[in-house]
Design a protein around this motif. Structure first.
Motif, mmCIF file in Angstrom:
data_model
loop_
_atom_site.group_PDB
_atom_site.id
_atom_site.type_symbol
_atom_site.label_atom_id
_atom_site.label_comp_id
_atom_site.label_asym_id
_atom_site.label_seq_id
_atom_site.Cartn_x
_atom_site.Cartn_y
_atom_site.Cartn_z
ATOM 1 N N GLY A 1 136.770 65.285 16.879
ATOM 2 C CA GLY A 1 138.079 65.708 16.397
ATOM 3 C C GLY A 1 138.709 64.704 15.478
ATOM 4 O O GLY A 1 138.140 63.646 15.174
ATOM 5 N N ARG A 2 139.910 65.095 15.030
ATOM 6 C CA ARG A 2 140.625 64.226 14.112
ATOM 7 C C ARG A 2 142.121 64.465 14.254
ATOM 8 O O ARG A 2 142.578 65.606 14.348
ATOM 9 N N GLY A 3 142.859 63.377 14.278
ATOM 10 C CA GLY A 3 144.310 63.465 14.213
ATOM 11 C C GLY A 3 144.663 63.561 12.737
ATOM 12 O O GLY A 3 144.470 62.608 11.997
ATOM 13 N N PRO A 4 145.126 64.738 12.277
ATOM 14 C CA PRO A 4 145.297 64.916 10.838
ATOM 15 C C PRO A 4 146.322 63.942 10.261
ATOM 16 O O PRO A 4 147.372 63.724 10.856
ATOM 17 N N SER A 5 145.971 63.350 9.132
ATOM 18 C CA SER A 5 146.931 62.462 8.488
ATOM 19 C C SER A 5 146.971 62.782 7.012
ATOM 20 O O SER A 5 146.183 63.571 6.508
ATOM 21 N N SER A 6 147.884 62.145 6.360
ATOM 22 C CA SER A 6 148.229 62.557 5.004
ATOM 23 C C SER A 6 147.087 62.405 4.015
ATOM 24 O O SER A 6 146.231 61.543 4.157
ATOM 25 N N GLY A 7 147.115 63.246 3.039
ATOM 26 C CA GLY A 7 146.295 63.104 1.847
ATOM 27 C C GLY A 7 144.810 63.185 2.094
ATOM 28 O O GLY A 7 144.346 63.736 3.081
ATOM 29 N N SER A 8 144.072 62.639 1.161
ATOM 30 C CA SER A 8 142.625 62.747 1.193
ATOM 31 C C SER A 8 142.042 61.811 2.258
ATOM 32 O O SER A 8 142.602 60.763 2.543
ATOM 33 N N MET A 9 140.935 62.209 2.813
ATOM 34 C CA MET A 9 140.252 61.337 3.766
ATOM 35 C C MET A 9 139.513 60.238 3.001
ATOM 36 O O MET A 9 139.184 60.387 1.828
ATOM 37 N N HIS A 10 139.253 59.126 3.679
ATOM 38 C CA HIS A 10 138.442 58.081 3.041
ATOM 39 C C HIS A 10 137.099 57.965 3.763
ATOM 40 O O HIS A 10 136.865 58.659 4.761
ATOM 41 N N ILE A 11 136.231 57.090 3.274
ATOM 42 C CA ILE A 11 134.878 57.068 3.848
ATOM 43 C C ILE A 11 134.891 56.678 5.330
ATOM 44 O O ILE A 11 134.012 57.070 6.075
ATOM 45 N N GLY A 12 135.920 55.968 5.738
ATOM 46 C CA GLY A 12 136.028 55.643 7.166
ATOM 47 C C GLY A 12 136.238 56.892 8.012
ATOM 48 O O GLY A 12 135.885 56.925 9.186
ATOM 49 N N HIS A 13 136.830 57.915 7.413
ATOM 50 C CA HIS A 13 137.022 59.174 8.137
ATOM 51 C C HIS A 13 135.779 60.051 8.090
ATOM 52 O O HIS A 13 135.451 60.718 9.057
ATOM 53 N N THR A 14 135.114 60.077 6.909
ATOM 54 C CA THR A 14 134.020 61.049 6.784
ATOM 55 C C THR A 14 132.751 60.600 7.509
ATOM 56 O O THR A 14 131.988 61.444 7.966
ATOM 57 N N ILE A 15 132.535 59.293 7.602
ATOM 58 C CA ILE A 15 131.279 58.819 8.190
ATOM 59 C C ILE A 15 131.065 59.308 9.635
ATOM 60 O O ILE A 15 129.987 59.813 9.949
ATOM 61 N N PRO A 16 132.075 59.251 10.522
ATOM 62 C CA PRO A 16 131.845 59.812 11.867
ATOM 63 C C PRO A 16 131.525 61.310 11.842
ATOM 64 O O PRO A 16 130.727 61.788 12.647
ATOM 65 N N PHE A 17 132.121 62.028 10.892
ATOM 66 C CA PHE A 17 131.799 63.456 10.791
ATOM 67 C C PHE A 17 130.381 63.660 10.241
ATOM 68 O O PHE A 17 129.672 64.568 10.668
ATOM 69 N N GLU A 18 129.987 62.811 9.288
ATOM 70 C CA GLU A 18 128.606 62.873 8.796
ATOM 71 C C GLU A 18 127.628 62.718 9.950
ATOM 72 O O GLU A 18 126.610 63.402 10.033
ATOM 73 N N PHE A 19 127.947 61.794 10.818
ATOM 74 C CA PHE A 19 127.058 61.521 11.949
ATOM 75 C C PHE A 19 126.998 62.731 12.895
ATOM 76 O O PHE A 19 125.924 63.129 13.349
ATOM 77 N N THR B 1 129.444 78.985 32.837
ATOM 78 C CA THR B 1 129.806 78.391 31.543
ATOM 79 C C THR B 1 130.246 76.941 31.718
ATOM 80 O O THR B 1 129.927 76.074 30.898
ATOM 81 N N ALA B 2 130.966 76.681 32.806
ATOM 82 C CA ALA B 2 131.481 75.317 33.031
ATOM 83 C C ALA B 2 130.364 74.294 33.110
ATOM 84 O O ALA B 2 130.574 73.108 32.841
ATOM 85 N N LYS B 3 129.156 74.753 33.438
ATOM 86 C CA LYS B 3 128.037 73.814 33.601
ATOM 87 C C LYS B 3 127.452 73.334 32.280
ATOM 88 O O LYS B 3 126.648 72.407 32.254
ATOM 89 N N MET B 4 127.853 73.977 31.169
ATOM 90 C CA MET B 4 127.289 73.543 29.879
ATOM 91 C C MET B 4 127.776 72.134 29.553
ATOM 92 O O MET B 4 128.963 71.842 29.630
ATOM 93 N N ALA B 5 126.830 71.263 29.195
ATOM 94 C CA ALA B 5 127.180 69.862 28.944
ATOM 95 C C ALA B 5 127.749 69.676 27.546
ATOM 96 O O ALA B 5 127.642 70.556 26.687
ATOM 97 N N CYS B 6 128.347 68.516 27.334
ATOM 98 C CA CYS B 6 129.013 68.226 26.067
ATOM 99 C C CYS B 6 128.722 66.778 25.655
ATOM 100 O O CYS B 6 128.667 65.886 26.505
ATOM 101 N N LEU B 7 128.518 66.597 24.363
ATOM 102 C CA LEU B 7 128.329 65.242 23.803
ATOM 103 C C LEU B 7 129.438 64.998 22.785
ATOM 104 O O LEU B 7 129.654 65.819 21.895
ATOM 105 N N ILE B 8 130.127 63.879 22.935
ATOM 106 C CA ILE B 8 131.297 63.599 22.086
ATOM 107 C C ILE B 8 131.066 62.342 21.239
ATOM 108 O O ILE B 8 131.106 61.234 21.762
ATOM 109 N N PRO B 9 130.816 62.511 19.936
ATOM 110 C CA PRO B 9 130.781 61.339 19.054
ATOM 111 C C PRO B 9 132.225 60.935 18.711
ATOM 112 O O PRO B 9 133.056 61.789 18.422
ATOM 113 N N MET B 10 132.503 59.637 18.718
ATOM 114 C CA MET B 10 133.900 59.196 18.523
ATOM 115 C C MET B 10 133.966 57.722 18.145
ATOM 116 O O MET B 10 133.014 56.978 18.380
#
Ligand code: TRP
Length: 429
Positions: free
Chosen positions: A100-118, A247-256
């Motif tokens: 996820g992301r806490g939305p902030s102003s304007g364009s994202m920078h590479i520090g924001h996009t890299i975790p999403f790339e991953f 459904t509750a048994k489905m596992a989740c992986l959280i990159p952060m």
């Protein structure tokens, strides 16, 4: 909670690093100079596991893919139960990705996009469904003067940026909390909040008696997005009306980023106590990306010179790197040739390690820099070219993201892999 006061007039005492979801500060020495983050220390303090060679080998064996360079090079350096996700994958059990992301102003920078790339890369490797939460509610709760309406607008704008990273359109659901949180996910949040005491949130986040109650409840929202029961409509064409134990048994992986860990400690401590218990979500943590100014600096949306932004022109990128990227080179050409540079603090080199996949090439660049064979200007030139290419690719995709595309990603629907998505290049396959 920016609790620690700036050093101000009496910088006599060295300060500890401080990391929480809302403020991150490097340690300082007795003179007030910022030091590098100590990631081993934070991993020990929070009792996470380091990503080690054994895990990387197992990843390769189980998935048939080389671990991403950001895992190999320690950018994603820490985890909780990532190995258990590999076990599940090996057994053919379904799991989903959540970030996820806490939305902030304007364009994202590479520090924001890299975790999403991953995260996108993990989606490609595992062919896993992915949900992306935009915490417009959180931003408005924690940022003075940011209305819910304004935060929501930012969320929609940031969602287009996130889509441009290239998530599988059929297998990705992006939602704004303000729009989507109701029904199942809200029921989960209420049930979850019943398992969490004020003492627990205070321990995790440092809240006190004067913290407003929105901040105290919010963690329940961020946490329950890791429960598959929050979105029955994503897993089947004929969604069950109720959240099911199955459904509750489905596992989740959280990159952060590692700063988000306090939320998910709370989640892992309580997920088995839900009326429909879920396995403890697995986590993989990244370090903070190096700001242009070098160690201790922070890429900041409000400081255009701290980062390369995704809407920068090729020329802006060139100027920024040449002018602002901290150099590990020597003062003069003669000294540099004679004594060599230091790649460890050289920001252009660090950025090259983010984008160049070839490990041998990276090692050679470092060796040649240390030996004074590569000059600072040459290092910066390589870096500029890589960043220009990365940003140009992104900008081309960003142009395609119309309101219609946005709404397609934001529509709750059954997720399934497109089939057509392949890993982008040899290096990552
Ligand atoms: N709180 C995060 C932020 O401010 C956003 C977020 C929500 C998130 N859920 C997440 C980040 C899961 C990582 C993983 O940026």
């Amino acid at each position: 909670m920016a609790s620690s006061e700036p050093q101000g007039a009496h910088p006599e005492a060295a300060q500890e690093q401080q990391i929480d979801p809302w403020s991150v500060g490097a340690a300082t020495d007795a003179e007030g100079n910022a030091l590098s983050f100590d990631y081993v220390k934070i991993s020990q303090k929070w009792n996470t596991s380091l990503v080690d060679d054994a895990l990387l080998e197992r990843f390769q064996k189980v998935t048939g893919h080389a671990p991403h360079r950001w895992m190999r090079r320690g950018l994603f350096f820490s985890h909780r139960d990532f190995d258990k996700i590999l076990d599940r994958y090996e057994k053919g059990e379904k799991f989903f990705l959540y970030t996820g992301r806490g939305p902030s102003s304007g364009s994202m920078h590479i520090g924001h996009t890299i975790p999403f790339e991953f995260t996108k890369w993990l989606q490609q490797v595992f062919k896993a469904p992915c949900v992306i939460m935009l915490t417009d509610d959180e931003k408005s709760m924690f940022k003075d003067g940011l209305s819910l309406e304004a935060a929501h607008d930012l969320a929609l704008d940031n969602a287009k940026d996130i889509i441009s990273v290239g998530f599988d359109p059929k297998n990705t659901f992006i939602f704004s909390d303000i729009e989507y949180v109701g029904g199942h996910i809200l029921m989960n949040a209420w049930e979850f909040s019943k398992t969490v005491t004020f003492n627990q949130v205070r321990g995790a986040f440092g809240f006190d008696g004067s913290t407003h109650t929105g901040k105290i409840f919010f963690p329940a929202i961020q946490c329950v997005a890791a429960f598959a029961t929050s979105y029955p409509e994503l897993w089947s064409d004929t969604p069950p009306k109720d959240r099911s134990k199955e459904t509750a048994k489905m596992a989740c992986l959280i990159p952060m980023g590692i700063d988000q860990d306090p939320y998910f400690r709370l989640l892992r401590d309580n997920s088995h106590r839900m009326p429909r218990p879920s396995p403890k979500p697995a986590l993989i943590h990244s370090k903070f990306l190096t700001a242009l100014q070098g160690v201790g600096g922070k890429m900041s949306s409000s400081d255009p010179n701290s980062a390369v932004f995704m809407d920068d022109t090729p020329n802006q990128i060139k100027k920024k790197i040449n002018k602002h990227a901290f150099s590990g080179g020597r003062e003069t050409l003669e000294d540099h040739r004679k004594y060599g540079g230091n790649p460890d603090v050289d920001v252009a080199y660090q950025y090259i390690t983010y984008f160049e996949d070839d490990d041998e090439k990276i090692a050679q660049i470092a060796t040649d820099y240390r030996a004074g064979k590569i000059l600072t200007g040459e290092m910066k030139k390589m870096c500029i070219e890589m960043l220009q290419e990365y940003v140009a690719g992104y900008q081309a995709r960003r142009k395609e993201v119309t309101d219609e595309v946005l709404r397609a990603y934001m529509t709750p629907r059954r997720l399934e892999p497109s089939g057509s998505t392949t890993l982008p290049d040899r290096s990552e396959s």
